[in-house]
Design a protein around this motif. Structure first.
Motif, mmCIF file in Angstrom:
data_model
loop_
_atom_site.group_PDB
_atom_site.id
_atom_site.type_symbol
_atom_site.label_atom_id
_atom_site.label_comp_id
_atom_site.label_asym_id
_atom_site.label_seq_id
_atom_site.Cartn_x
_atom_site.Cartn_y
_atom_site.Cartn_z
ATOM 1 N N VAL A 85 8.993 13.958 -17.888
ATOM 2 C CA VAL A 85 8.625 13.298 -19.329
ATOM 3 C C VAL A 85 9.090 11.968 -19.379
ATOM 4 O O VAL A 85 8.648 11.087 -19.455
ATOM 5 N N ALA A 86 10.483 11.820 -19.163
ATOM 6 C CA ALA A 86 11.185 10.613 -19.022
ATOM 7 C C ALA A 86 10.282 9.470 -17.802
ATOM 8 O O ALA A 86 10.043 8.317 -18.222
ATOM 9 N N ARG A 87 10.034 10.111 -16.832
ATOM 10 C CA ARG A 87 9.265 9.261 -15.931
ATOM 11 C C ARG A 87 7.723 8.660 -16.403
ATOM 12 O O ARG A 87 7.629 7.707 -16.289
ATOM 13 N N ALA A 88 7.005 9.603 -17.073
ATOM 14 C CA ALA A 88 5.874 9.379 -17.638
ATOM 15 C C ALA A 88 6.077 8.551 -18.706
ATOM 16 O O ALA A 88 5.324 7.379 -18.739
ATOM 17 N N VAL A 89 6.972 8.446 -19.697
ATOM 18 C CA VAL A 89 7.216 7.523 -20.598
ATOM 19 C C VAL A 89 7.490 6.270 -20.228
ATOM 20 O O VAL A 89 7.407 5.157 -20.674
ATOM 21 N N ALA A 90 8.455 6.254 -19.003
ATOM 22 C CA ALA A 90 8.866 4.884 -18.318
ATOM 23 C C ALA A 90 7.413 4.010 -17.747
ATOM 24 O O ALA A 90 7.391 3.079 -18.058
ATOM 25 N N LEU A 91 6.509 4.844 -17.429
ATOM 26 C CA LEU A 91 5.408 4.261 -16.994
ATOM 27 C C LEU A 91 4.522 3.611 -17.967
ATOM 28 O O LEU A 91 4.133 2.403 -17.777
ATOM 29 N N VAL A 92 4.500 4.151 -19.003
ATOM 30 C CA VAL A 92 3.867 3.777 -20.426
ATOM 31 C C VAL A 92 4.646 2.581 -20.863
ATOM 32 O O VAL A 92 3.917 1.552 -21.066
ATOM 33 N N ARG A 93 6.012 2.538 -21.019
ATOM 34 C CA ARG A 93 6.744 1.393 -21.221
ATOM 35 C C ARG A 93 6.602 0.061 -20.479
ATOM 36 O O ARG A 93 6.590 -0.977 -20.930
ATOM 37 N N GLU A 94 6.500 0.358 -19.232
ATOM 38 C CA GLU A 94 6.213 -0.682 -18.207
ATOM 39 C C GLU A 94 4.987 -1.450 -18.289
ATOM 40 O O GLU A 94 4.881 -2.626 -18.258
ATOM 41 N N GLN A 95 4.030 -0.733 -18.759
ATOM 42 C CA GLN A 95 2.584 -1.199 -18.807
ATOM 43 C C GLN A 95 2.131 -0.681 -19.899
ATOM 44 O O GLN A 95 0.973 0.285 -19.693
ATOM 45 N N PRO A 96 2.363 -0.782 -21.265
ATOM 46 C CA PRO A 96 1.734 -0.380 -22.413
ATOM 47 C C PRO A 96 0.360 -0.561 -22.736
ATOM 48 O O PRO A 96 -0.289 0.274 -23.424
ATOM 49 N N LYS A 97 -0.254 -1.342 -22.000
ATOM 50 C CA LYS A 97 -1.901 -1.729 -22.276
ATOM 51 C C LYS A 97 -2.561 -0.904 -21.329
ATOM 52 O O LYS A 97 -4.008 -0.984 -21.587
ATOM 53 N N ARG A 98 -1.905 -0.139 -20.360
ATOM 54 C CA ARG A 98 -2.822 0.375 -19.437
ATOM 55 C C ARG A 98 -2.902 1.867 -19.542
ATOM 56 O O ARG A 98 -1.912 2.688 -19.974
ATOM 57 N N ARG A 99 -3.844 2.596 -19.511
ATOM 58 C CA ARG A 99 -4.212 4.033 -19.775
ATOM 59 C C ARG A 99 -3.827 4.909 -18.491
ATOM 60 O O ARG A 99 -4.384 4.608 -17.246
ATOM 61 N N ILE A 100 -2.710 5.731 -18.658
ATOM 62 C CA ILE A 100 -2.201 6.486 -17.547
ATOM 63 C C ILE A 100 -2.921 7.764 -17.642
ATOM 64 O O ILE A 100 -2.654 8.818 -18.584
ATOM 65 N N GLN A 101 -3.740 8.187 -16.454
ATOM 66 C CA GLN A 101 -4.568 9.623 -16.595
ATOM 67 C C GLN A 101 -3.764 10.546 -15.809
ATOM 68 O O GLN A 101 -2.715 10.379 -15.330
ATOM 69 N N ASP A 102 -3.995 11.621 -16.071
ATOM 70 C CA ASP A 102 -3.457 13.045 -15.568
ATOM 71 C C ASP A 102 -3.490 12.868 -14.036
ATOM 72 O O ASP A 102 -2.500 13.200 -13.486
ATOM 73 N N ALA A 103 -4.603 12.327 -13.300
ATOM 74 C CA ALA A 103 -4.615 12.265 -12.056
ATOM 75 C C ALA A 103 -3.760 11.589 -11.341
ATOM 76 O O ALA A 103 -2.895 11.801 -10.478
ATOM 77 N N GLU A 104 -3.296 10.421 -12.342
ATOM 78 C CA GLU A 104 -2.137 9.483 -11.652
ATOM 79 C C GLU A 104 -0.880 10.158 -11.897
ATOM 80 O O GLU A 104 0.262 9.960 -10.982
ATOM 81 N N LEU A 105 -0.707 11.073 -13.080
ATOM 82 C CA LEU A 105 0.586 11.610 -13.087
ATOM 83 C C LEU A 105 0.807 12.594 -11.647
ATOM 84 O O LEU A 105 1.893 12.682 -11.358
ATOM 85 N N ARG A 106 -0.150 13.422 -11.476
ATOM 86 C CA ARG A 106 -0.080 14.306 -10.479
ATOM 87 C C ARG A 106 0.259 13.467 -8.965
ATOM 88 O O ARG A 106 1.193 14.111 -8.216
ATOM 89 N N GLU A 107 -0.449 12.304 -8.687
ATOM 90 C CA GLU A 107 -0.177 11.690 -7.657
ATOM 91 C C GLU A 107 1.548 11.450 -7.538
ATOM 92 O O GLU A 107 1.950 11.240 -6.324
ATOM 93 N N LEU A 108 2.004 11.329 -8.619
ATOM 94 C CA LEU A 108 3.458 10.707 -8.641
ATOM 95 C C LEU A 108 4.238 12.080 -8.820
ATOM 96 O O LEU A 108 5.487 11.775 -9.059
ATOM 97 N N GLY A 109 3.802 13.183 -8.616
ATOM 98 C CA GLY A 109 4.627 14.443 -8.709
ATOM 99 C C GLY A 109 4.879 14.739 -10.409
ATOM 100 O O GLY A 109 5.958 15.524 -10.287
ATOM 101 N N ILE A 110 4.218 14.460 -11.133
ATOM 102 C CA ILE A 110 4.543 14.513 -12.519
ATOM 103 C C ILE A 110 3.457 15.439 -12.998
ATOM 104 O O ILE A 110 2.327 15.216 -12.775
ATOM 105 N N SER A 111 3.838 16.538 -13.709
ATOM 106 C CA SER A 111 3.065 17.611 -14.276
ATOM 107 C C SER A 111 2.318 17.133 -15.494
ATOM 108 O O SER A 111 3.219 17.080 -16.297
#
Length: 354
Positions: A85-111
């Protein structure tokens, strides 16, 4: 909530006996014969099955009067944000204007499922809603800085102005325009459990433990008083509060300089100012505080103002004890109050006689 299903109780007890680290945060074990509650991993001798109740969150055993175990210290070791969860939140904080989809999370090993369940449990909304809130918060800031609605909409990832306006109004209650107000709400970890910090553009208006019983009422009151919606997000004030609270818990800070924006009556604000003027680690009682304010007959009003405080620790209402030296009530729970007073005593506080 108390665990009542016999099969769940059996699983919890087996995990307690096995000291299972996988179950930390899943339940708390309250021993009826000792009045103490523990984490699943506690090293203390295990109670008989019939002498222990299990709870799904830390609030229930505290509310029922169970004391935190001195071996596993459940209030100090409450579960933090899971690494995924912390990694997913960090992704959003780094690029707050970009939509992060489930497929991208899975590619990064995040459920995505784990992230979704955590957000629903701790915030009551989805990870995708969290992303939308951050984009709307950023959009409001940019509108107030003078950018055009069209530029902000396109830069926020919306393909049309109408789509942006619809989402903006749905989340804030207002059409996109300059001068709009908003309150941002950020969750962070502390040694006594997770906390919420809420801020306007002018300062901190709330700092509470996330299991505070009156939290929903406080949120509603703030939205009414500020005439603004509360959305997940951060600003300079929430970030500074998180830094200063961390320094406080580390024993490195005795005074807070973060800016506050606490709505209240003139009398309430005078009480809160008097609380902030207390020395680090000092304790007092309502009658003494009323006398300090030059209003010795306003003890009940002082107590009401103390109870109306929404900014824990920074406005130190935990330093109010009974005239007889008893701890009395505390919105964050008596176990936390006891811990905070002991912490201040360990780090240079010189408690005054109440």
């Amino acid at each position: 909530m108390k665990v009542t299903d016999p099969a769940d109780i059996q699983r919890c007890y087996q995990a307690l006996v096995a000291r299972s680290p996988e179950h930390v945060g899943a339940f708390y074990a309250a021993v009826k014969t000792t009045g103490i509650f523990c984490l699943p991993t506690c090293r203390a001798r295990k109670p008989k099955a019939e002498n222990v109740d299990f709870f799904s969150d830390i609030k229930e055993p505290l509310a029922l009067g169970f004391r935190p175990c001195k071996v596993c210290r459940p209030t100090e070791n409450a579960p933090d944000v899971p690494p995924q969860v912390a990694r997913a939140v960090a992704l959003v904080r780094e690029q707050p204007k970009r939509r992060i989809q489930d497929a991208e999370l899975r590619e990064l090993g995040i459920s995505p499922e784990l992230v979704r369940r955590w957000f629903q449990k701790h915030h009551g909304f989805s990870f995708q809603s969290y992303q939308r809130m951050l984009r709307i918060n950023l959009a409001t800031t940019e509108l107030n800085e003078g950018r055009s609605t069209t530029d902000v909409a396109l830069d926020s990832g919306y393909e049309s102005l109408s789509g942006f306006a619809y989402t903006y109004k749905k989340m804030t209650g207002n059409v996109p325009s300059q001068g709009a107000r908003q309150l941002v709400l950020h969750r962070f970890a502390s040694p006594l459990g997770p906390m919420f910090v809420c801020a306007s553009e002018n300062g901190i208006c709330l700092l509470e433990f996330t299991d505070r019983r009156m939290l929903e009422t406080e949120f509603r009151d703030l939205q009414r008083l500020f005439k603004a919606r509360i959305l997940a997000g951060e600003n300079a004030h929430t970030r500074e509060a998180e830094v200063q609270i961390a320094e406080y818990f580390e024993g490195k800070r005795q005074q807070f300089s973060v800016t506050l924006d606490a709505p209240g009556s003139d009398f309430q604000r005078s009480v809160w100012t008097a609380l902030r003027a207390m020395k680090f680690g000092e304790v007092t009682h309502y009658a003494d505080l009323a006398a300090r304010l030059g209003a010795p007959n306003s003890v009940r009003a002082v107590a009401g103002a103390n109870g109306a405080n929404r900014i824990a620790i920074i406005i130190p209402c935990h330093r109010i004890i009974g005239k007889d030296g008893s701890l009395t009530g505390y919105g964050g729970g008596l176990a936390r109050k006891e811990w905070l007073l002991a912490h201040e005593g360990r780090h240079g506080g010189r408690p005054a006689t109440a």
